[in-house]
Design a protein around this motif. Sequence first.
Motif, short mmCIF file in Angstrom:
data_model
loop_
_atom_site.label_atom_id
_atom_site.label_comp_id
_atom_site.label_asym_id
_atom_site.label_seq_id
_atom_site.Cartn_x
_atom_site.Cartn_y
_atom_site.Cartn_z
N ARG A 168 -2.45 -7.67 -7.32
CA ARG A 168 -2.58 -6.76 -6.18
C ARG A 168 -3.79 -7.12 -5.32
N SER B 201 -2.81 -6.69 0.84
CA SER B 201 -2.35 -6.31 -0.50
C SER B 201 -0.86 -6.58 -0.66
N ARG B 202 -0.09 -6.27 0.37
CA ARG B 202 1.36 -6.55 0.31
C ARG B 202 1.62 -8.06 0.25
N GLY C 154 0.92 -9.32 -3.17
CA GLY C 154 2.01 -8.94 -4.06
C GLY C 154 3.22 -9.86 -3.91
#
Length: 160
Positions: free
Chosen positions: A72, A60-61, A64
């Motif tokens: 996301r 997810s990071r 992003g």
Amino acid sequence: MLHRLKENLARQGKAMLLLHVLLEEEFSRLQDRDSRGVSPLELSIQELMRQLMREREDLSRTVGILSEGKARKVRELLPLLAAEDRAGIEAQLKTLDDDEQRCARQASRNQQLALALFEQSSKLLNYMHSKLKPTRVEGYSARGRYASKPGESRLVRGTL
């Protein structure tokens, strides 16, 4: 960064395969009623699930960062990628989804078997307890004599 995303998806795919193997092993031990063998497997499964969650958070990071905060989820990132990268990632996601569904089905089978064994053991214990309980209350009275309490009502006789 895209390479990191693909590696993460590959690690998750391998973890899902390992999870399925562990779930199948747990099922076979449940069938054999090997409770001592099930406990360590359950701990291993829980640890693997924690690692999978860490991988998903890292994914997810990464999404992003790649989308500059616009997405996301990987599926939200796909329209922003080149066609060749998109096709490879979509294939990885499909495989990952299929493996996840397979693991979910196996986990459901394991749960049903574990609950059935629990219910069977409970019923067996209840049956054994019912057979061990005395049906008549017998013992010594307060005066030290052996007394038996009648289980049924009796006709009272008396004289006037």
